[in-house]
Design a protein around this motif. Structure first.
Motif, PDB file in Angstrom:
ATOM      1  N   ALA A  24      -4.413 -53.768  -4.083  1.00 20.09           N
ATOM      2  CA  ALA A  24      -5.329 -54.328  -3.093  1.00 20.09           C
ATOM      3  C   ALA A  24      -4.901 -55.696  -2.608  1.00 20.09           C
ATOM      4  CB  ALA A  24      -6.743 -54.406  -3.675  1.00 20.09           C
ATOM      5  N   GLY A  25      -4.041 -56.354  -3.361  1.00 19.23           N
ATOM      6  CA  GLY A  25      -3.618 -57.680  -2.960  1.00 19.23           C
ATOM      7  C   GLY A  25      -2.555 -57.671  -1.901  1.00 19.23           C
ATOM      8  N   GLY A  26      -1.786 -56.589  -1.811  1.00 21.18           N
ATOM      9  CA  GLY A  26      -0.704 -56.511  -0.844  1.00 21.18           C
ATOM     10  C   GLY A  26       0.499 -57.297  -1.295  1.00 21.18           C
ATOM     11  N   GLY A  27       1.665 -56.955  -0.780  1.00 23.57           N
ATOM     12  CA  GLY A  27       2.861 -57.714  -1.092  1.00 23.57           C
ATOM     13  C   GLY A  27       3.551 -57.234  -2.344  1.00 23.57           C
ATOM     14  N   ARG A  39       6.234 -55.379   4.685  1.00 24.61           N
ATOM     15  CA  ARG A  39       6.759 -55.223   6.033  1.00 24.61           C
ATOM     16  C   ARG A  39       5.641 -54.846   6.982  1.00 24.61           C
ATOM     17  NH1 ARG A  39      12.457 -51.903   5.128  1.00 24.61           N
ATOM     18  NH2 ARG A  39      13.498 -53.507   3.886  1.00 24.61           N
ATOM     19  N   GLY A  40       5.789 -55.208   8.235  1.00 24.78           N
ATOM     20  CA  GLY A  40       4.772 -54.888   9.214  1.00 24.78           C
ATOM     21  C   GLY A  40       4.588 -56.040  10.167  1.00 24.78           C
ATOM     22  N   SER A  41       3.498 -56.005  10.895  1.00 25.47           N
ATOM     23  CA  SER A  41       3.245 -57.037  11.888  1.00 25.47           C
ATOM     24  C   SER A  41       2.911 -58.352  11.204  1.00 25.47           C
ATOM     25  CB  SER A  41       2.081 -56.618  12.780  1.00 25.47           C
ATOM     26  OG  SER A  41       0.868 -56.664  12.053  1.00 25.47           O
ATOM     27  N   ALA A  42       3.058 -59.445  11.957  1.00 27.16           N
ATOM     28  CA  ALA A  42       2.702 -60.760  11.427  1.00 27.16           C
ATOM     29  C   ALA A  42       1.226 -60.788  11.034  1.00 27.16           C
ATOM     30  CB  ALA A  42       3.006 -61.832  12.469  1.00 27.16           C
ATOM     31  N   ARG A  43       0.390 -60.144  11.817  1.00 24.17           N
ATOM     32  CA  ARG A  43      -1.039 -60.117  11.496  1.00 24.17           C
ATOM     33  C   ARG A  43      -1.280 -59.451  10.152  1.00 24.17           C
ATOM     34  NH1 ARG A  43      -5.843 -57.263  11.978  1.00 24.17           N
ATOM     35  NH2 ARG A  43      -7.595 -58.489  12.820  1.00 24.17           N
ATOM     36  N   ASP A  44      -0.652 -58.298   9.907  1.00 22.91           N
ATOM     37  CA  ASP A  44      -0.814 -57.602   8.633  1.00 22.91           C
ATOM     38  C   ASP A  44      -0.287 -58.441   7.480  1.00 22.91           C
ATOM     39  OD1 ASP A  44      -1.926 -55.459   9.949  1.00 22.91           O
ATOM     40  OD2 ASP A  44      -0.069 -54.296  10.003  1.00 22.91           O
ATOM     41  N   LYS A  45       0.834 -59.123   7.699  1.00 25.83           N
ATOM     42  CA  LYS A  45       1.397 -59.970   6.649  1.00 25.83           C
ATOM     43  C   LYS A  45       0.463 -61.125   6.313  1.00 25.83           C
ATOM     44  CE  LYS A  45       6.269 -59.052   7.727  1.00 25.83           C
ATOM     45  NZ  LYS A  45       7.540 -59.659   8.184  1.00 25.83           N
ATOM     46  N   LEU A  46      -0.160 -61.702   7.316  1.00 25.52           N
ATOM     47  CA  LEU A  46      -1.077 -62.809   7.081  1.00 25.52           C
ATOM     48  C   LEU A  46      -2.311 -62.342   6.312  1.00 25.52           C
ATOM     49  CD1 LEU A  46      -0.732 -64.502  10.569  1.00 25.52           C
ATOM     50  CD2 LEU A  46      -0.187 -65.601   8.373  1.00 25.52           C
ATOM     51  N   ILE A  47      -2.819 -61.169   6.631  1.00 25.29           N
ATOM     52  CA  ILE A  47      -3.975 -60.635   5.908  1.00 25.29           C
ATOM     53  C   ILE A  47      -3.608 -60.357   4.454  1.00 25.29           C
ATOM     54  CG2 ILE A  47      -5.462 -58.605   5.693  1.00 25.29           C
ATOM     55  CD1 ILE A  47      -5.667 -58.606   8.759  1.00 25.29           C
ATOM     56  N   ALA A  48      -2.437 -59.743   4.231  1.00 25.88           N
ATOM     57  CA  ALA A  48      -1.999 -59.480   2.858  1.00 25.88           C
ATOM     58  C   ALA A  48      -1.790 -60.777   2.087  1.00 25.88           C
ATOM     59  CB  ALA A  48      -0.709 -58.656   2.875  1.00 25.88           C
ATOM     60  N   ALA A  69       3.429 -69.455   4.583  1.00 23.96           N
ATOM     61  CA  ALA A  69       4.615 -69.422   3.728  1.00 23.96           C
ATOM     62  C   ALA A  69       4.690 -68.134   2.942  1.00 23.96           C
ATOM     63  CB  ALA A  69       4.607 -70.629   2.785  1.00 23.96           C
ATOM     64  N   VAL A  70       3.572 -67.702   2.370  1.00 21.69           N
ATOM     65  CA  VAL A  70       3.549 -66.451   1.606  1.00 21.69           C
ATOM     66  C   VAL A  70       3.823 -65.258   2.519  1.00 21.69           C
ATOM     67  CG1 VAL A  70       2.074 -64.905   0.249  1.00 21.69           C
ATOM     68  CG2 VAL A  70       2.032 -67.369  -0.185  1.00 21.69           C
ATOM     69  N   ALA A  71       3.273 -65.304   3.734  1.00 26.18           N
ATOM     70  CA  ALA A  71       3.462 -64.202   4.683  1.00 26.18           C
ATOM     71  C   ALA A  71       4.856 -64.202   5.294  1.00 26.18           C
ATOM     72  CB  ALA A  71       2.414 -64.284   5.788  1.00 26.18           C
ATOM     73  N   GLY A  72       5.531 -65.359   5.254  1.00 23.81           N
ATOM     74  CA  GLY A  72       6.849 -65.453   5.877  1.00 23.81           C
ATOM     75  C   GLY A  72       6.787 -65.482   7.385  1.00 23.81           C
ATOM     76  N   VAL A  90     -12.373 -63.531   7.865  1.00 25.92           N
ATOM     77  CA  VAL A  90     -13.219 -62.413   8.321  1.00 25.92           C
ATOM     78  C   VAL A  90     -12.372 -61.153   8.483  1.00 25.92           C
ATOM     79  CG1 VAL A  90     -14.622 -61.556  10.239  1.00 25.92           C
ATOM     80  CG2 VAL A  90     -14.957 -63.896   9.372  1.00 25.92           C
ATOM     81  N   ALA A  91     -11.212 -61.278   9.118  1.00 19.57           N
ATOM     82  CA  ALA A  91     -10.329 -60.123   9.294  1.00 19.57           C
ATOM     83  C   ALA A  91      -9.838 -59.605   7.953  1.00 19.57           C
ATOM     84  CB  ALA A  91      -9.148 -60.504  10.185  1.00 19.57           C
ATOM     85  N   ALA A  92      -9.560 -60.504   7.024  1.00 20.71           N
ATOM     86  CA  ALA A  92      -9.072 -60.090   5.709  1.00 20.71           C
ATOM     87  C   ALA A  92     -10.160 -59.374   4.923  1.00 20.71           C
ATOM     88  CB  ALA A  92      -8.563 -61.301   4.939  1.00 20.71           C
ATOM     89  N   ALA A  93     -11.428 -59.768   5.096  1.00 20.63           N
ATOM     90  CA  ALA A  93     -12.528 -59.055   4.458  1.00 20.63           C
ATOM     91  C   ALA A  93     -12.618 -57.625   4.989  1.00 20.63           C
ATOM     92  CB  ALA A  93     -13.846 -59.793   4.684  1.00 20.63           C
ATOM     93  N   GLU A  94     -12.433 -57.477   6.297  1.00 19.88           N
ATOM     94  CA  GLU A  94     -12.426 -56.129   6.883  1.00 19.88           C
ATOM     95  C   GLU A  94     -11.232 -55.334   6.368  1.00 19.88           C
ATOM     96  OE1 GLU A  94     -12.366 -57.181  10.977  1.00 19.88           O
ATOM     97  OE2 GLU A  94     -14.500 -57.702  11.052  1.00 19.88           O
ATOM     98  N   GLY A  95     -10.084 -55.986   6.252  1.00 24.76           N
ATOM     99  CA  GLY A  95      -8.907 -55.321   5.723  1.00 24.76           C
ATOM    100  C   GLY A  95      -9.063 -54.938   4.273  1.00 24.76           C
ATOM    101  N   TRP A  96      -9.825 -55.712   3.514  1.00 27.48           N
ATOM    102  CA  TRP A  96     -10.064 -55.403   2.101  1.00 27.48           C
ATOM    103  C   TRP A  96     -10.802 -54.075   1.952  1.00 27.48           C
ATOM    104  CZ3 TRP A  96      -7.928 -57.192  -2.089  1.00 27.48           C
ATOM    105  CH2 TRP A  96      -8.531 -56.964  -3.344  1.00 27.48           C
TER     106      TRP A  96
END
Length: 237
Positions: A24-27, A39-48, A69-72, A90-96
């Protein structure tokens, strides 16, 4: 991610491969203990990256620079996708919520015919997840709402929606188990689903106090015992 283990670390029992779901943490952990964004879009990386970092440090202590930095990704990329750290939260809560869906679809217990077996199997599955560093199994939205519920209505509402989505996903099996086996004390499906969520969130907090999953596993063991007793002797099988 890193954690300080107590002097005596209990032996961990690896989860069967068939019961695993995506983290669930991603990465991906690197040799140095940091997190490499998927791997994926910058948005997905930032949420992860937000999932991983907030679970480890908390919402207030996590900065936009650290998430980038963590998202690269660059800070410019961050602000291309999100107006603020709050907007990302908010977006990360939805992604969770989306990351939690495999728990209700992939493990073997979800294929059982008996809905009570599926419910007990879900509790066993949550027990099996309580392993390793605390930030690997604690809840992103539960962590974040404890800090931001009074200061950010948007984050509180997003966390509420995610926590309720878990309860709503669990409730149908509980309702079917009640219909098939009966239940004592007039408990409703949604109230029991919320109790399961409350015990899990409390178990995560207890684990944080010791930086170890043992105390959380004990709480979930009591939860399973309570559910089997609630459904009576037949439900305890």
């Amino acid at each position: 991610m890193t954690t300080n283990h107590p002097p005596s670390t209990p032996r961990r029992t690896p989860r069967p491969a068939a019961a695993r779901v995506p983290s669930a943490g991603g990465g991906t952990p690197t040799a140095g203990g940091s997190i490499r964004a998927p791997r994926g879009s910058a948005r997905d990386k930032l949420i992860a990256a937000a999932h991983a970092t907030v679970r480890r440090k908390g919402y207030a202590a996590t900065t936009v620079d650290e998430i980038c930095a963590v998202a690269g990704v660059t800070k410019g990329a961050f602000f291309h996708h999100f107006a603020s750290k709050e907007a990302l939260a908010v977006a990360a809560a939805e992604g969770w919520t989306e990351r939690a869906r495999p728990m209700f679809e992939l493990p073997p217990h979800t294929k059982l015919d008996d809905p009570l077996g599926r419910l007990i199997g879900h509790i066993d599955f949550r027990f099996s997840m309580l392993d390793g560093p605390v930030e690997d199994f604690t809840c992103f939205v539960g962590t974040m709402v404890q800090e931001a519920y009074a200061t950010s209505p948007a984050i509180r509402a997003a966390c509420e929606a995610s926590i309720n989505a878990y309860c709503e996903a669990l409730a149908p099996d509980i309702e079917a188990a009640i219909a098939r086996h009966g239940i004592s004390h007039g408990v409703t499906a949604m109230s029991l689903a919320r109790h399961v969520q409350a015990v899990l969130q409390g178990a995560f907090i207890m684990a944080k106090t010791t930086d170890d999953p043992v105390i959380a596993r004990d709480s979930v063991t009591h939860l399973k015992r309570y559910i089997t007793m609630l459904f009576g002797a037949d439900g305890a099988r």
